[in-house]
Design a protein around this motif. Sequence first.
Motif, PDB file in Angstrom:
ATOM      1  N   ARG A  62       0.833  -1.199   0.000  1.00  0.00           N
ATOM      2  CA  ARG A  62       0.000   0.000   0.000  1.00  0.00           C
ATOM      3  C   ARG A  62       0.874   1.257   0.000  1.00  0.00           C
ATOM      4  O   ARG A  62       0.668   2.169  -0.812  1.00  0.00           O
ATOM      5  CB  ARG A  62      -0.893  -0.016   1.252  1.00  0.00           C
ATOM      6  N   VAL A  63       1.872   1.278   0.882  1.00  0.00           N
ATOM      7  CA  VAL A  63       2.722   2.465   0.999  1.00  0.00           C
ATOM      8  C   VAL A  63       3.435   2.750  -0.328  1.00  0.00           C
ATOM      9  O   VAL A  63       3.502   3.892  -0.785  1.00  0.00           O
ATOM     10  CB  VAL A  63       3.739   2.271   2.147  1.00  0.00           C
ATOM     11  N   ARG A 111       2.540   1.635  -3.471  1.00  0.00           N
ATOM     12  CA  ARG A 111       1.617   1.997  -4.551  1.00  0.00           C
ATOM     13  C   ARG A 111       1.061   3.408  -4.382  1.00  0.00           C
ATOM     14  O   ARG A 111       0.972   4.173  -5.343  1.00  0.00           O
ATOM     15  CB  ARG A 111       0.443   1.020  -4.606  1.00  0.00           C
ATOM     16  N   ASP A 112       0.688   3.737  -3.131  1.00  0.00           N
ATOM     17  CA  ASP A 112       0.046   5.031  -2.905  1.00  0.00           C
ATOM     18  C   ASP A 112       1.069   6.163  -2.751  1.00  0.00           C
ATOM     19  O   ASP A 112       0.695   7.290  -2.472  1.00  0.00           O
ATOM     20  CB  ASP A 112      -0.881   4.951  -1.690  1.00  0.00           C
ATOM     21  N   LYS A 113       2.361   5.837  -2.911  1.00  0.00           N
ATOM     22  CA  LYS A 113       3.441   6.834  -2.846  1.00  0.00           C
ATOM     23  C   LYS A 113       3.404   7.578  -1.514  1.00  0.00           C
ATOM     24  O   LYS A 113       3.508   8.807  -1.470  1.00  0.00           O
ATOM     25  CB  LYS A 113       3.363   7.811  -4.010  1.00  0.00           C
ATOM     26  N   LEU A 114       3.224   6.827  -0.434  1.00  0.00           N
ATOM     27  CA  LEU A 114       3.198   7.416   0.895  1.00  0.00           C
ATOM     28  C   LEU A 114       4.597   7.374   1.484  1.00  0.00           C
ATOM     29  O   LEU A 114       5.454   6.604   1.036  1.00  0.00           O
ATOM     30  CB  LEU A 114       2.231   6.634   1.803  1.00  0.00           C
ATOM     31  N   ASP A 115       4.827   8.219   2.495  1.00  0.00           N
ATOM     32  CA  ASP A 115       6.053   8.142   3.268  1.00  0.00           C
ATOM     33  C   ASP A 115       7.308   8.242   2.389  1.00  0.00           C
ATOM     34  O   ASP A 115       8.332   7.651   2.694  1.00  0.00           O
ATOM     35  CB  ASP A 115       6.058   6.819   4.073  1.00  0.00           C
ATOM     36  N   ASN A 116       7.212   8.963   1.267  1.00  0.00           N
ATOM     37  CA  ASN A 116       8.343   9.169   0.351  1.00  0.00           C
ATOM     38  C   ASN A 116       8.940   7.861  -0.152  1.00  0.00           C
ATOM     39  O   ASN A 116      10.140   7.766  -0.416  1.00  0.00           O
ATOM     40  CB  ASN A 116       9.428  10.002   1.025  1.00  0.00           C
ATOM     41  N   CYS A 117       8.098   6.857  -0.268  1.00  0.00           N
ATOM     42  CA  CYS A 117       8.580   5.524  -0.627  1.00  0.00           C
ATOM     43  C   CYS A 117       8.929   5.423  -2.118  1.00  0.00           C
ATOM     44  O   CYS A 117       8.147   5.820  -2.976  1.00  0.00           O
ATOM     45  CB  CYS A 117       7.491   4.506  -0.295  1.00  0.00           C
ATOM     46  N   HIS A 169       6.595   0.703  10.749  1.00  0.00           N
ATOM     47  CA  HIS A 169       5.270   0.542  10.158  1.00  0.00           C
ATOM     48  C   HIS A 169       4.524  -0.517  10.930  1.00  0.00           C
ATOM     49  O   HIS A 169       5.104  -1.506  11.313  1.00  0.00           O
ATOM     50  CB  HIS A 169       5.379   0.107   8.688  1.00  0.00           C
ATOM     51  N   HIS A 178      -4.768   6.011   2.275  1.00  0.00           N
ATOM     52  CA  HIS A 178      -4.321   5.908   0.884  1.00  0.00           C
ATOM     53  C   HIS A 178      -3.910   7.207   0.209  1.00  0.00           C
ATOM     54  O   HIS A 178      -3.329   7.172  -0.865  1.00  0.00           O
ATOM     55  CB  HIS A 178      -5.419   5.262   0.033  1.00  0.00           C
ATOM     56  N   ARG A 216      -1.899  10.727  -0.285  1.00  0.00           N
ATOM     57  CA  ARG A 216      -0.738  11.513   0.140  1.00  0.00           C
ATOM     58  C   ARG A 216      -1.225  12.781   0.800  1.00  0.00           C
ATOM     59  O   ARG A 216      -2.054  13.486   0.231  1.00  0.00           O
ATOM     60  CB  ARG A 216       0.073  11.934  -1.078  1.00  0.00           C
ATOM     61  N   PRO A 217      -0.695  13.099   1.998  1.00  0.00           N
ATOM     62  CA  PRO A 217      -1.106  14.349   2.627  1.00  0.00           C
ATOM     63  C   PRO A 217      -0.743  15.525   1.714  1.00  0.00           C
ATOM     64  O   PRO A 217       0.324  15.535   1.106  1.00  0.00           O
ATOM     65  CB  PRO A 217      -0.290  14.389   3.921  1.00  0.00           C
ATOM     66  N   TYR A 246       5.511  16.095   4.233  1.00  0.00           N
ATOM     67  CA  TYR A 246       6.961  16.250   4.138  1.00  0.00           C
ATOM     68  C   TYR A 246       7.472  15.554   2.871  1.00  0.00           C
ATOM     69  O   TYR A 246       7.092  14.438   2.573  1.00  0.00           O
ATOM     70  CB  TYR A 246       7.587  15.630   5.389  1.00  0.00           C
ATOM     71  N   ALA A 248      10.754  14.164   1.068  1.00  0.00           N
ATOM     72  CA  ALA A 248      12.143  13.815   1.362  1.00  0.00           C
ATOM     73  C   ALA A 248      13.061  14.391   0.294  1.00  0.00           C
ATOM     74  O   ALA A 248      12.688  14.542  -0.858  1.00  0.00           O
ATOM     75  CB  ALA A 248      12.296  12.306   1.430  1.00  0.00           C
ATOM     76  N   TYR A 282      16.014  13.604  -1.860  1.00  0.00           N
ATOM     77  CA  TYR A 282      16.836  12.485  -2.330  1.00  0.00           C
ATOM     78  C   TYR A 282      17.951  12.967  -3.256  1.00  0.00           C
ATOM     79  O   TYR A 282      18.464  12.208  -4.063  1.00  0.00           O
ATOM     80  CB  TYR A 282      15.958  11.459  -3.047  1.00  0.00           C
TER      81      TYR A 282
END
Lengths: 389, 188
Positions: A373-374, A376-382, B5, B129, B131-132, B136, B138, B140
């Motif tokens: 999920r993280v 695919r949804d491009k969360l947490d700068n993944c 997580h 699901h 993105r805020p 923040y 990052a 890179y």
Amino acid sequence: MKALCWHGKNDIRYDTVPDPSIEDARDAIVKVSSCAICGSDLHLYDHFIPGMEHGDVMGHEFMGEVVEVGADTKRLKVGDRVVVPFTIVCGECEQCRRGNFSVCERSNRNKALGDKAFGHATAGLFGYTHLTGGYAGGQAEYVRVPFADTTHVKVPDSLSDEQVLFLGDIFPTGWQAVVQCDIQPTDTVAIWGAGPVGQFCVRSAVLLGARQVVCIDRVPERLSMAAAGGAITIDFDEESVLERLEELTHGKGPEKCIDAVGLEAHATRSLDSMYDRAKQAVMLETDRPHVLREMIYVCRPAGVLSVPGVYGGLVDKLPFGALMNKGLTLRTGQTHVRRWTDDLLRRIEEGQIDPSFVITHTVGLEQGPDMYRVFRDKLDNCIKVVLKP
Amino acid sequence: MNHPHTSATSSLATADRVARGLGYFSLGLGLLELASPRLVTRSLGMEGAEALVRAAGARELLTGLGALGVNPTPALWGRVAGDALDLATLASGLSPDNPKRDNVKAAMAVVLGTALVDAMAARALSERHVRPRHGYIADYSQCSGFPRPAAAMRGEASDFETPADMRADIGSGPRPAPVPIRLSDTDQ
Ligand SMILES: NC(=O)c1ccc[n+]([C@@H]2O[C@H](COP(=O)([O-])OP(=O)(O)OC[C@H]3O[C@@H](n4cnc5c(N)ncnc54)[C@H](O)[C@@H]3O)[C@@H](O)[C@H]2O)c1
Ligand SMILES: [Zn+2]
Ligand SMILES: [Zn+2]
């Protein structure tokens, strides 16, 4: 053992499944030390690729230690440290002898199914659809590797897992995407997608000497990583891709275009994307070819389109007239991984590139379902997830 | 980089499952409203509002398909808006001269209940699901993968030769001299 298994759209589970065992004398069993989630896994997660079954073990990017070998396995022994290419290769058929490993004629055990879907079956792949053999994948503690003598890359202990893991897929994938563009020192290469594959396309295009490398996406942290690798970036949410590419090439268009996005392309403020979404929702179209359309339109006449991005079925409204009249060359394919790995391993050892730059998350296998999920949804700068069983 | 997580056995959380349930509910209701709007209007004492019911049915089908798709969040917010519309429409049936007023009240209670579930699911899905908006980002810019600045790496792998079957340009050697174009037979 524990493994990540497919249970339908959006449903990946951390399950307990039977340990794999040697089924054929040419098999080996690998104990996985590291594995990763790929953009291709997302197409399965989102259920855009047909031929998945409940309980299928996911994952085709993995490495580890050989713990058991079949009687006919000559070149591998227990204790060897290997990266396993995602394309399973027999090494003997006509295609394998030409280096066309991703269309090996023997490794797909569901040949009839593959023949029916694609006209002719393609190679067996790990952790992918039953159209490509339905082999259990590597997001697991152990994997059975068929044709193990030819389906492995031995890696030296001097390099870490993180440095060599991507030899199994995304590094050779980015590399082949650029190689089949046949880069000239005068070329502008435009790369759609700044996901892990796009990132390796950028690095490969720079190493292979393209004059100008452009990367298109809309996820800011991905664009910043592409820029770090030497790309000029275009945010398709903010600016017109076509206008910017024309500008960068003095109105002539890029000579080489690479689709590192695939069938789940997004688009902003474009009519064709609404059309695709509607058709996809009611199942009249399986793939969203927005990037293909854009590439065909913007590419310089007599240029090359290289498509590592995965497509599964049918696309609609493709400007084939433009493709034909402009005399474009179209090159596609799952990656012939083993064809490039010796050379790429040498480049890693020599320090030309360190593929671990792309890793943003390293977690235990049990957190895999959530990381789908993280990612695919491009969360947490993944950008790239590595899992440790 | 390591980020904590929460581990889950399935990638589907409760909110995802609820959204799926609401998707099927939407499809069922939508089909009913499209196929037999009279049934609905008659039981509510609101004869004459069939077109409205059909429109609501079409909307339910759309949000239902959306809620069953890869990204259900927008469809769930769509359902919340739809619930508000439905409540407004139903309210017009509350007039004292409507003998089926009690049915209308019951229907409103059901819609209100669903609206609550919709809103809760939509909020939970957004959190899971989406993105805020000003989250923040990052940096890179150090993740080049190269030992030297990218500009200095250009052509570092030029020892590589494009295999014959992948040549697409004019081979990997230097560009050939331009092909002369003869414009007439007398041209040399
Ligand atoms: N050919 C092969 O052997 C092979 C191997 C590995 C991966 N792949 C495929 O390559 C593709 C990319 O993989 P990944 O791991 O980088 O996945 P990813 O999903 O992380 O990357 C895709 C990127 O494309 C971007 N994108 C979406 N729409 C776009 C648009 N219209 N224009 C520009 N960018 C857009 C997304 O924001 C995302 O960053 C997938 O289709 C995957 O299946 C192919
Ligand atoms: Zn992959
Ligand atoms: Zn073969």
